[in-house]
Design an enzyme around this catalytic site. Structure first.
Site, PDB file in Angstrom:
ATOM      1  N   HIS A   1       4.694  42.209 108.922  1.00  0.00           N
ATOM      2  CA  HIS A   1       5.838  41.881 107.984  1.00  0.00           C
ATOM      3  C   HIS A   1       5.507  40.305 107.408  1.00  0.00           C
ATOM      4  CE1 HIS A   1       9.787  39.974 106.756  1.00  0.00           C
ATOM      5  NE2 HIS A   1       9.844  41.122 106.098  1.00  0.00           N
TER       6      HIS A   1
ATOM      7  N   ARG B   1      10.960  13.058  78.076  1.00  0.00           N
ATOM      8  CA  ARG B   1      12.052  12.742  78.010  1.00  0.00           C
ATOM      9  C   ARG B   1      12.101  11.160  78.254  1.00  0.00           C
ATOM     10  NH1 ARG B   1      12.304  17.789  81.112  1.00  0.00           N
ATOM     11  NH2 ARG B   1      14.068  19.068  80.607  1.00  0.00           N
TER      12      ARG B   1
ATOM     13  N   ARG C   1      10.921  12.741  72.700  1.00  0.00           N
ATOM     14  CA  ARG C   1      12.410  12.841  72.634  1.00  0.00           C
ATOM     15  C   ARG C   1      13.082  11.665  72.517  1.00  0.00           C
ATOM     16  NH1 ARG C   1      15.774  16.618  76.143  1.00  0.00           N
ATOM     17  NH2 ARG C   1      15.791  14.796  77.445  1.00  0.00           N
TER      18      ARG C   1
ATOM     19  N   GLY D   1      15.557  23.884  73.247  1.00  0.00           N
ATOM     20  CA  GLY D   1      15.861  23.293  74.522  1.00  0.00           C
ATOM     21  C   GLY D   1      16.948  24.203  75.202  1.00  0.00           C
ATOM     22  N   THR D   2      16.270  25.256  75.852  1.00  0.00           N
ATOM     23  CA  THR D   2      16.928  26.432  76.275  1.00  0.00           C
ATOM     24  C   THR D   2      17.549  26.127  77.429  1.00  0.00           C
ATOM     25  OG1 THR D   2      14.838  27.207  77.344  1.00  0.00           O
ATOM     26  CG2 THR D   2      15.540  28.287  75.145  1.00  0.00           C
ATOM     27  N   ASN D   3      17.590  25.077  78.247  1.00  0.00           N
ATOM     28  CA  ASN D   3      18.520  24.514  79.101  1.00  0.00           C
ATOM     29  C   ASN D   3      19.764  24.547  78.674  1.00  0.00           C
ATOM     30  OD1 ASN D   3      16.021  24.298  80.725  1.00  0.00           O
ATOM     31  ND2 ASN D   3      15.774  22.220  80.434  1.00  0.00           N
TER      32      ASN D   3
ATOM     33  N   CYS E   1      11.022  23.887  75.052  1.00  0.00           N
ATOM     34  CA  CYS E   1      10.571  22.931  76.231  1.00  0.00           C
ATOM     35  C   CYS E   1      11.596  23.410  77.292  1.00  0.00           C
ATOM     36  CB  CYS E   1      10.561  21.646  75.635  1.00  0.00           C
ATOM     37  SG  CYS E   1      11.972  20.797  74.783  1.00  0.00           S
TER      38      CYS E   1
HETATM   39  C1  PEP Z   1      16.953  21.627  77.228  1.00  0.00           C
HETATM   40  O1  PEP Z   1      17.798  21.568  77.092  1.00  0.00           O
HETATM   41  O2  PEP Z   1      16.294  22.771  77.188  1.00  0.00           O
HETATM   42  C2  PEP Z   1      15.920  20.480  77.329  1.00  0.00           C
HETATM   43  C3  PEP Z   1      14.581  20.770  77.412  1.00  0.00           C
HETATM   44  O3  PEP Z   1      16.528  19.382  77.311  1.00  0.00           O
HETATM   45  P1  PEP Z   1      17.229  18.725  78.855  1.00  0.00           P
HETATM   46  O4  PEP Z   1      16.703  19.625  79.681  1.00  0.00           O
HETATM   47  O5  PEP Z   1      16.404  17.302  78.942  1.00  0.00           O
HETATM   48  O6  PEP Z   1      18.365  18.504  78.361  1.00  0.00           O
HETATM   49 MG    MG Z   2      18.852  19.725  76.424  1.00  0.00          MG
END
Ligand code: PEP
Ligand code: MG
Length: 879
Positions: A457, A563, A619, A769-771, A834
């Site tokens: 395992h 950044r 940025r 900025g998918t975050n 990004c």
């Molecule tokens: C985001 O928002 O996806 C991004 C890349 O910017 P940060 O993470 O710096 O807000």
């Molecule tokens: Mg962002």
């Protein structure tokens, strides 16, 4: 009427979705004439139906199961519950994607008191009697544990008690009479725990076992495994019912697991383990340390020769490395399972290259067969060669999963989790691991076990996770209870440092420094092939020249996100930045910004140097200003003194920066709208840096890309852009240089996606900025969602963390909309991503499909993204 049950003779390997991997391969082996005990598969759709019916097997499915039983009885000339010729079966899970050890298996099903008595009466050999009771007690224990969820520990206690009474060390030393007594004790324990008798009717046993396998699809460890391996919950598991063959029948029997190539290194040689007089679970559970497969040739020459033939047939048939389970019963070979074997990342690359060289695969197929998530492990540190040379191993186990690990010794999975959570590096040392340990194993740098082979395992799971593992170090004298062990005369306690090498199996005392790995050899070959197929460019998110250089080494074609705020935190800069925040007038702010300018310019110059003419997206300032102000008294006082202001006034200023919802507060382009002089300073820094590097390197073409964050309304972009353009044009004119630059924006607010046609008129590029886009689309805080996500997983509301794996349905729809709105308005618009998703394979595939130009991710994920981009292109070619 739906068909829920397929005999092995009715399926083939193309039916994996319906029959699961194991079922499809059992059918395929049957169809090519390999020796497979003939049974049937209950489909994955039956599993889905089981859940739809409120966790019940409906009558239609059960009727088809009984038809399957009947056919199986006829094929095998044995009958369930028969006293002359009883049929015993195994009931095993088998999902579409293999999930080793995550779901349940029941062996020897069909035994009861009468069958046991009849079997013994039919064979006077006392060894046979022992075998029958051994099988019976195993069955009761396994059924109770797996099907009825009576804890294993009750049965283990009884075994220990029996061994103590008989004064023996191993199970194999127990006699038929001992095992008979144990079986009785087990049944009594069952009744004590559940208040009812152990079920004696084989059909009832079967139904309960099938239900248990379906149920195990939803057990916590399977759910964790699925999340880690991107396997949808909706797939369900199939159930395979197969006549037992007995590796524990006598000394002419045995059981084994083997790989056609070495799953740790990829070397083309048969690798495996074999145990005489044992059942499958003995090998996998790591309870007894098995013998290497080559030794089987001596013990069972005919079965071994047959097995070697089977290995060749299977490799040539599947064109991939095979992982096989088999049993020898009375010298005769039976195949119980085959599948494309799990392998380390290193082995995956070697095998893929070898398969191309051997003519089994094309380059594109080789690229498609590597799991991008595994590449990560290759990029992780190895021991520093010099330091390693100077170190002497204390002991050696099996190199079960490569990489180097160094950390403090812990003895339980819980401790590993707890210590890991507080930032300690730990090595989990166990007698053996079991599936309950999975979260602790994940938290550990490395895993070291006393027992178990390459297929135990610990070994299988560690390889899957890419965690370094040394297994089966029998020289360790373990005292788990007192949290200590000895090896080569040295006593280790909890918290002592240890270093382990998952490639060689070596174990060292203390800490050995590690070094980063590099892309070379087969890795380089696969990456070069991947680069031929991918359309998406791969950039990196890097704020420092060091990260940028690393990313370049790993194949990044530019920086997709720098950044800039990360550059402000260093000791010598933060003072000037705080001065800027504290400024009362524009003049004061400009004066402070002038101090920051040379730092920024210097940083950008280094980035341009590191990127050697490749694109760099810089940025502008994004986070809320309160993140930069001091919090402790001493720093506040320092700032007050530096500013010539009172501590109170600084505190008041800090208080004024407080926001109830800072992530939706004064940040992003809103800062530049309020203080355009910040954007002016940053523009100067970018353009001046670009001009200097361009002058120094006329062979490069530096086209600065300036990115404005958090735009939701085109007028925000227009407003800030005006300052950027004025400043940039003036700088370029003053330098007398011909330089083009771009001003683009992040698409990270839903409104930006919804109005992308407006924004595209002003933007030279978009970068998702998918975050933030995920945060604002879901309304989940990106910093706090972890607090409730596990409840969401439990409630089956979400299967994955949307901050790690792109929500293609919602966030993805916004991205697609932005593409469709933006591109026609501005055909020259380049579009990237990004957010963290830029390095996640399934998200990369989505980006490929909707036509992005590039993905950008952290340096170590660049190879992952390159491979995922190639796989997306290969998978979607012609679509
Ligand atoms: C985001 O928002 O996806 C991004 C890349 O910017 P940060 O993470 O710096 O807000
Ligand atoms: Mg962002």
């Amino acid at each position: 009427m739906a068909k829920w049950v397929y005999m092995f003779s009715e399926g083939d390997m193309t039916m994996r979705n319906l029959l699961g991997g194991k079922g499809a391969n059992l059918a395929e082996m049957t169809s090519i004439g390999l020796p497979v005990p003939q049974g049937f598969t209950i489909t994955t759709e039956a599993c889905t139906q089981y859940y739809e019916d409120g966790r019940k097997i409906n009558d239609e499915i059960m009727a088809q199961v009984m038809e399957g039983v009947k056919k199986m009885e006829e094929i095998n000339g044995k009958k369930f519950g028969d006293l002359q010729n009883p049929l015993l079966v195994s009931v095993r899970s088998g999902a579409r994607a293999s999930m080793p050890g995550m779901m349940d298996t029941i062996l020897n099903l069909g035994l009861n008191d009468e069958v046991v008595a009849a079997m013994i009466a039919g064979n006077p050999d006392p060894k046979f009697e022992r075998f029958v009771y051994d099988s019976y007690r195993r069955f009761i224990q396994m059924f109770s544990d797996v099907v009825m969820e009576v804890g294993k520990k009750y049965f283990e206690q009884l075994i220990d008690q029996m061994k103590a009474e008989k004064n023996v060390k191993f199970d194999v030393e127990l006699t038929a009479a001992d095992l008979k007594k144990l079986a009785e004790q087990f049944k009594a324990e069952y009744k004590k725990q559940l208040g009812k008798d152990f079920p004696s009717d084989p059909v009832q046993q079967l139904k309960l076992a099938i239900e248990a396998v379906f149920r195990s699809w939803d057990n916590p460890r399977a759910n964790v495994y699925r999340r880690d391996n991107d396997i949808p919950y909706s797939w369900g598991t199939a159930v395979n019912v197969m006549p037992m063959v007995f590796g524990n029948l006598n000394d002419e029997s045995g059981t084994g697991v083997a790989f056609t190539r070495d799953p740790a290194t990829g070397e083309k040689k048969l690798m495996g383990e074999f145990l005489i007089n044992a059942q499958g679970e003995d090998v996998v559970a790591g309870v007894r340390t098995p013998m290497p497969i080559a030794q089987m040739e001596k013990e069972f020459p005919d079965a071994y020769a047959d097995f070697i033939k089977v290995c060749d047939i299977l490799e040539n048939h599947y064109h991939d490395m095979q992982d096989m389970e088999f049993t020898v019963e009375n010298k005769k070979l039976f195949m119980l399972q085959c599948r494309n074997g799990k392998r380390t990342a290193q082995a995956a690359l070697k095998i893929a290259c070898d398969l191309v060289d051997e003519g089994h695969k094309t380059e594109a197929e080789a690229v498609a067969m590597i799991d991008p998530r595994n590449l990560d492990t290759l990029l992780h540190p190895q021991f520093d060669a010099k330091a390693l040379k100077a170190a002497t191993p204390l002991g050696k186990g099996l190199g079960a999963s490569p990489g180097a690990a160094c950390g403090k010794v812990v003895f339980t999975a819980e401790d590993a989790e707890e210590w890991g959570a507080r930032g300690e590096k730990v090595v989990l040392v166990r007698l053996e691991t079991s599936p309950e340990d999975i979260t602790g194993m994940k938290a550990a740098q490395g895993i070291l076990t006393v027992r178990g082979g390459m297929t135990s395992h610990a070994a299988v799971v560690a390889r899957g996770m890419g965690t370094c593992c040394v297994s089966g170090c029998g020289d360790i004298n373990m005292d788990e209870e007192n949290k200590k062990f000895t090896l080569a005369g040295k006593e280790f306690h909890e918290g002592d440092y240890i270093s382990i090498d998952g490639s060689t199996g070596n174990i060292y005392e203390g800490e050995i420094p590690t070094v980063d790995a590099s892309i070379a050899g087969e890795f380089g070959r696969i990456m070069a092939w991947a680069d031929k197929y991918r359309r998406l460019k791969v950039r990196t998110n890097a704020d420092t020249p060091r990260d940028a250089k690393k990313a370049r080494e790993l194949g990044a074609e530019g920086i997709g996100l720098c950044r800039t705020e990360h550059m402000f935190f260093e000791e010598d800069r933060i003072a000037a930045f705080r001065e800027m925040i504290c400024a009362d007038t524009v003049e004061e702010r400009v004066a402070a910004l002038d101090k920051i300018l040379p730092y920024q310019q210097g940083d950008f110059e280094q980035l341009y140097e590191a990127l050697e003419g490749c694109p760099v997206v810089i940025r502008f300032l994004d986070p809320p200003l309160h993140e930069f102000v001091p919090t402790d008294e001493e720093d506040i006082k320092k700032l007050a003194d530096a500013q010539g202001k009172s501590v109170e006034s600084i505190k008041a200023l800090i208080a004024s920066l407080h926001e109830f919802n800072p992530m939706m507060g004064h940040r992003g382009c809103r800062l530049a709208v309020t203080y355009p002089e910040i954007a002016v300073m940053q523009t100067k820094a970018v353009i001046r840096a670009a001009i200097n590097v361009q002058k120094a390197h006329p062979e490069w073409k530096i086209d600065p890309e300036i990115m404005i964050p958090l735009v939701g309304e085109v007028k925000e972009l227009k407003y800030v852009k005006k300052f950027v353009v004025e400043t940039a044009d003036a700088e370029i004119a003053a330098a007398g240089i011909d330089m083009k630059y771009q001003v683009g924006t992040m698409i990270e607010i839903p409104r930006a996606a919804l109005t992308a046609d407006e924004i595209a008129k002003e933007a030279d590029f978009f970068c998702f900025g998918t975050n933030d886009l995920t945060q604002m689309t879901y309304g989940f805080s990106r910093d706090d969602a972890g607090k409730f996500l596990s409840a969401y997983y439990d409630a089956k509301i979400l299967e994955n963390d949307p901050f790690a794996k792109l929500d293609q349905v919602g966030v993805g729809k916004l991205m697609k909309m932005a593409m469709e709105l933006g591109k026609p308005v501005n055909p020259a618009l380049t579009v990237g991503i990004c957010g963290e998703h830029g390095g996640d394979p399934s998200s990369v595939e989505f980006c490929h499909k909707i036509g992005l130009d590039y993905v950008s991710c952290s340096p170590f994920r660049v190879p992952v993204a390159r491979l995922a981009a190639a796989q997306a292109a290969i998978a979607n070619a012609g679509k």
